[in-house]
Design a protein around this motif. Structure first.
Motif, PDB file in Angstrom:
ATOM      1  N   LEU A 132      19.779 -25.011   7.960  1.00 34.69           N
ATOM      2  CA  LEU A 132      21.236 -24.984   8.116  1.00 34.69           C
ATOM      3  C   LEU A 132      21.915 -24.531   6.835  1.00 34.69           C
ATOM      4  O   LEU A 132      22.828 -23.698   6.849  1.00 34.69           O
ATOM      5  CB  LEU A 132      21.743 -26.375   8.530  1.00 34.69           C
ATOM      6  N   SER A 133      21.469 -25.068   5.701  1.00 34.12           N
ATOM      7  CA  SER A 133      22.055 -24.681   4.420  1.00 34.12           C
ATOM      8  C   SER A 133      21.780 -23.209   4.114  1.00 34.12           C
ATOM      9  O   SER A 133      22.661 -22.473   3.643  1.00 34.12           O
ATOM     10  CB  SER A 133      21.480 -25.574   3.313  1.00 34.12           C
ATOM     11  N   TRP A 134      20.574 -22.761   4.385  1.00 30.24           N
ATOM     12  CA  TRP A 134      20.173 -21.367   4.174  1.00 30.24           C
ATOM     13  C   TRP A 134      21.033 -20.445   5.042  1.00 30.24           C
ATOM     14  O   TRP A 134      21.557 -19.430   4.587  1.00 30.24           O
ATOM     15  CB  TRP A 134      18.701 -21.232   4.542  1.00 30.24           C
ATOM     16  N   GLY A 135      21.161 -20.800   6.319  1.00 27.24           N
ATOM     17  CA  GLY A 135      21.947 -19.974   7.235  1.00 27.24           C
ATOM     18  C   GLY A 135      23.407 -19.881   6.848  1.00 27.24           C
ATOM     19  O   GLY A 135      23.993 -18.787   6.839  1.00 27.24           O
ATOM     20  N   VAL A 136      24.027 -21.016   6.506  1.00 24.02           N
ATOM     21  CA  VAL A 136      25.434 -21.000   6.085  1.00 24.02           C
ATOM     22  C   VAL A 136      25.595 -20.200   4.807  1.00 24.02           C
ATOM     23  O   VAL A 136      26.572 -19.467   4.619  1.00 24.02           O
ATOM     24  CB  VAL A 136      25.970 -22.441   5.919  1.00 24.02           C
ATOM     25  N   GLY A 137      24.615 -20.288   3.899  1.00 20.82           N
ATOM     26  CA  GLY A 137      24.668 -19.503   2.665  1.00 20.82           C
ATOM     27  C   GLY A 137      24.577 -18.003   2.922  1.00 20.82           C
ATOM     28  O   GLY A 137      25.193 -17.208   2.220  1.00 20.82           O
ATOM     29  N   LEU A 138      23.818 -17.607   3.950  1.00 23.05           N
ATOM     30  CA  LEU A 138      23.647 -16.183   4.255  1.00 23.05           C
ATOM     31  C   LEU A 138      24.857 -15.574   4.954  1.00 23.05           C
ATOM     32  O   LEU A 138      25.222 -14.423   4.685  1.00 23.05           O
ATOM     33  CB  LEU A 138      22.406 -15.986   5.137  1.00 23.05           C
ATOM     34  N   VAL A 139      25.490 -16.309   5.863  1.00 19.76           N
ATOM     35  CA  VAL A 139      26.554 -15.715   6.692  1.00 19.76           C
ATOM     36  C   VAL A 139      27.933 -16.320   6.442  1.00 19.76           C
ATOM     37  O   VAL A 139      28.911 -15.875   7.036  1.00 19.76           O
ATOM     38  CB  VAL A 139      26.212 -15.816   8.197  1.00 19.76           C
ATOM     39  N   GLY A 140      28.020 -17.325   5.561  1.00 21.97           N
ATOM     40  CA  GLY A 140      29.324 -17.872   5.191  1.00 21.97           C
ATOM     41  C   GLY A 140      29.730 -19.080   6.015  1.00 21.97           C
ATOM     42  O   GLY A 140      29.364 -19.195   7.191  1.00 21.97           O
ATOM     43  N   PRO A 141      30.497 -19.991   5.408  1.00 25.24           N
ATOM     44  CA  PRO A 141      30.907 -21.207   6.119  1.00 25.24           C
ATOM     45  C   PRO A 141      31.804 -20.954   7.323  1.00 25.24           C
ATOM     46  O   PRO A 141      31.893 -21.786   8.217  1.00 25.24           O
ATOM     47  CB  PRO A 141      31.640 -22.024   5.038  1.00 25.24           C
ATOM     48  N   GLN A 142      32.482 -19.792   7.347  1.00 25.72           N
ATOM     49  CA  GLN A 142      33.329 -19.480   8.505  1.00 25.72           C
ATOM     50  C   GLN A 142      32.496 -19.247   9.762  1.00 25.72           C
ATOM     51  O   GLN A 142      33.031 -19.227  10.869  1.00 25.72           O
ATOM     52  CB  GLN A 142      34.205 -18.254   8.214  1.00 25.72           C
ATOM     53  N   ASN A 143      31.185 -19.070   9.595  1.00 20.58           N
ATOM     54  CA  ASN A 143      30.282 -18.898  10.737  1.00 20.58           C
ATOM     55  C   ASN A 143      29.341 -20.092  10.898  1.00 20.58           C
ATOM     56  O   ASN A 143      28.261 -19.964  11.491  1.00 20.58           O
ATOM     57  CB  ASN A 143      29.459 -17.613  10.564  1.00 20.58           C
ATOM     58  N   ALA A 144      29.759 -21.251  10.383  1.00 18.51           N
ATOM     59  CA  ALA A 144      28.894 -22.436  10.431  1.00 18.51           C
ATOM     60  C   ALA A 144      28.538 -22.813  11.863  1.00 18.51           C
ATOM     61  O   ALA A 144      27.402 -23.232  12.151  1.00 18.51           O
ATOM     62  CB  ALA A 144      29.573 -23.610   9.733  1.00 18.51           C
ATOM     63  N   GLY A 145      29.492 -22.672  12.781  1.00 16.94           N
ATOM     64  CA  GLY A 145      29.210 -23.005  14.176  1.00 16.94           C
ATOM     65  C   GLY A 145      28.110 -22.134  14.757  1.00 16.94           C
ATOM     66  O   GLY A 145      27.254 -22.606  15.515  1.00 16.94           O
ATOM     67  N   LYS A 146      28.120 -20.846  14.402  1.00 16.83           N
ATOM     68  CA  LYS A 146      27.079 -19.934  14.893  1.00 16.83           C
ATOM     69  C   LYS A 146      25.724 -20.308  14.313  1.00 16.83           C
ATOM     70  O   LYS A 146      24.697 -20.235  14.998  1.00 16.83           O
ATOM     71  CB  LYS A 146      27.436 -18.492  14.539  1.00 16.83           C
ATOM     72  N   VAL A 147      25.712 -20.678  13.016  1.00 16.73           N
ATOM     73  CA  VAL A 147      24.453 -21.094  12.397  1.00 16.73           C
ATOM     74  C   VAL A 147      23.885 -22.296  13.145  1.00 16.73           C
ATOM     75  O   VAL A 147      22.700 -22.332  13.509  1.00 16.73           O
ATOM     76  CB  VAL A 147      24.658 -21.435  10.911  1.00 16.73           C
ATOM     77  N   MET A 148      24.739 -23.292  13.387  1.00 20.44           N
ATOM     78  CA  MET A 148      24.277 -24.487  14.091  1.00 20.44           C
ATOM     79  C   MET A 148      23.852 -24.154  15.520  1.00 20.44           C
ATOM     80  O   MET A 148      22.882 -24.720  16.040  1.00 20.44           O
ATOM     81  CB  MET A 148      25.376 -25.545  14.095  1.00 20.44           C
ATOM     82  N   ALA A 149      24.576 -23.235  16.151  1.00 26.54           N
ATOM     83  CA  ALA A 149      24.219 -22.854  17.517  1.00 26.54           C
ATOM     84  C   ALA A 149      22.837 -22.211  17.569  1.00 26.54           C
ATOM     85  O   ALA A 149      21.997 -22.581  18.398  1.00 26.54           O
ATOM     86  CB  ALA A 149      25.276 -21.900  18.087  1.00 26.54           C
ATOM     87  N   TRP A 150      22.566 -21.265  16.667  1.00 30.24           N
ATOM     88  CA  TRP A 150      21.290 -20.556  16.701  1.00 30.24           C
ATOM     89  C   TRP A 150      20.140 -21.436  16.234  1.00 30.24           C
ATOM     90  O   TRP A 150      19.044 -21.389  16.815  1.00 30.24           O
ATOM     91  CB  TRP A 150      21.377 -19.276  15.868  1.00 30.24           C
ATOM     92  N   VAL A 151      20.362 -22.246  15.198  1.00 31.36           N
ATOM     93  CA  VAL A 151      19.311 -23.175  14.777  1.00 31.36           C
ATOM     94  C   VAL A 151      19.039 -24.182  15.889  1.00 31.36           C
ATOM     95  O   VAL A 151      17.889 -24.541  16.166  1.00 31.36           O
ATOM     96  CB  VAL A 151      19.700 -23.875  13.460  1.00 31.36           C
ATOM     97  N   GLY A 152      20.099 -24.606  16.579  1.00 31.32           N
ATOM     98  CA  GLY A 152      19.919 -25.514  17.710  1.00 31.32           C
ATOM     99  C   GLY A 152      19.163 -24.879  18.862  1.00 31.32           C
ATOM    100  O   GLY A 152      18.336 -25.532  19.514  1.00 31.32           O
ATOM    101  N   ILE A 153      19.441 -23.611  19.139  1.00 32.34           N
ATOM    102  CA  ILE A 153      18.683 -22.899  20.175  1.00 32.34           C
ATOM    103  C   ILE A 153      17.189 -22.934  19.836  1.00 32.34           C
ATOM    104  O   ILE A 153      16.340 -23.174  20.693  1.00 32.34           O
ATOM    105  CB  ILE A 153      19.172 -21.448  20.309  1.00 32.34           C
TER     106      ILE A 153
END
Length: 402
Positions: free
Chosen positions: A141-162
């Motif tokens: 989650l931290s890696w993903g938010v760092g790569l695509v920005g906190p404004q896309n945190a929901g997408k990071v959580m969605a894809w990691v959750g998938i």
């Protein structure tokens, strides 16, 4: 006249979405493969504990829930490692620790004639798996938010959750197939080998710089995210009672194919994420969570009153669909409240509420099942999920400054 600019704006937006997915893809694949380590034993461990080792439902609940308790205890360390040493290191370390859990499962088979000793070794495996899961999901989650920005945190959580719940959906029937063909040894061997494949996937991916050398104490980070975390804890009970007791419910009712309930949960979970995963970022996490926990509660009530396995499958699917977007819904609210220099710790703190929920749900539901029957745990699950709707409604009234 208005169509041309709309299409012109849509094209770069679509390209931006594709770029986000491509950046996240290796991490998501590694999480998917790594989380098969949890999915494979999901329907098998309760049966092994009850049928092979002769344990009662309370011990089954405690053993299944112990993984999440151990994950909880390691969240602060995992978040700190992701913030100060890099999220990539957290993920790699977690996958190695998860592989060690499978080795512990294998070792427990040497003591099947001594059930208490076998249980102790299994608990060691659960401890390792909890720590490994904590490192992998917090780091991802931290890696993903760092790569695509906190404004896309929901997408990071969605894809990691998938990735996580896709692994549950595929892992559960695969685990049952391995158990039928090779016994618990087959499941344990796969649990030891699968994280190493995930390690190969993510090894070539470059990490991001640590967030900061200095970070807030964990208790302060926890204080900033505890309200959405409480919502997550309450709605996660629906997931918890399915993972711990759906196989035993099917056995008690003399129904076949309990693993399909995990699959129904996982497919509905993934479908909701694919179709509606953009909504928490777009319209607000609390609003999405409010609607979705009501759907999840309906699913729990269906399982509670099920007279046939088909109703239980539908209930599991509704639970998965509702829980799917409740997680990133509350998660977006947590990220918005988190200090930027401690985002890894904030992710760890937020997911810690999942650990608290699942760690308590196992033994509590085991006690309920012993006293009132296995189906009663789903009525309790529905009540707790409904309480998370109150948290979501409260968050809807509290705006966070941009």
């Amino acid at each position: 006249m208005s169509h041309t600019p709309t299409h012109a704006q849509a094209r770069p937006a679509a390209q931006g979405q594709a770029s986000i997915v491509l950046k996240l893809l290796p991490i998501v694949l590694a999480v998917f493969v790594g989380f098969l380590t949890i999915g494979l034993p999901l329907p098998v461990l309760p049966l092994h504990l009850q049928n092979t080792l002769g344990m009662n439902t309370l011990v089954v609940g405690l053993t299944v829930g112990s993984q999440f308790a151990f994950a909880l205890l390691s969240r602060a360390w995992a978040g700190g490692l992701a913030d100060t040493r890099g999220a990539r290191r957290a993920v790699l370390t977690g996958l190695l620790v998860a592989a060690a859990s499978g080795i512990a499962y294998l070792c427990s088979l040497a003591f099947t004639g001594q059930p208490s000793t076998a249980l102790a070794v299994l608990l060691l495996g659960r401890l390792l798996l909890g720590c490994g899961e904590s490192l992998v999901v917090t780091g991802a989650l931290s890696w993903g938010v760092g790569l695509v920005g906190p404004q896309n945190a929901g997408k990071v959580m969605a894809w990691v959750g998938i990735a996580m719940y896709g692994a549950y959906a595929l892992g559960a029937p695969a685990g049952m197939a391995l158990y039928s063909a090779y016994g618990f040894a087959g499941v344990a061997s796969a649990t030891a080998l699968v994280p190493l494949l995930a390690l190969l996937i993510v090894l070539p991916v470059r990490g991001i710089a640590p967030a900061a050398a200095r970070r807030l104490p964990f208790y302060k980070v926890l204080g900033s995210v505890w309200v959405p975390g409480l919502g997550l804890a309450l709605c996660s009970t629906g997931f918890g009672v399915i993972t711990a007791f759906i196989a035993l419910l099917f056995a008690a009712r003399h129904w076949d194919n309990a693993a399909l309930a995990f699959t129904a949960f996982g497919l509905a979970f993934i479908g909701a994420r694919l179709l509606f995963g953009h909504l928490p970022d777009k319209i607000g996490g609390a609003r999405v969570a409010l609607v979705c926990v009501l759907i999840e509660a309906l699913g729990q009530l269906l399982i509670w009153g099920a007279e046939h396995s088909l109703a239980a499958y539908v209930g599991a699917a509704l639970t998965g669909f509702g829980y799917s977007l409740a997680f990133p819904g509350f998660g977006v609210e947590a990220v918005r409240r988190a200090p930027p220099q401690s985002r890894g710790a904030a992710m760890g703190a937020f997911v810690a509420f999942l650990d608290i929920s699942l760690g308590l749900t196992g033994p509590a539901a085991g006690a309920v099942a012993t006293a009132a029957g296995v189906n009663a745990v789903y009525l309790c699950g529905a009540v707790l999920v409904l309480l998370s709707a109150l948290v979501a409604a409260w968050l809807c009234t509290k705006k966070v400054p941009a």
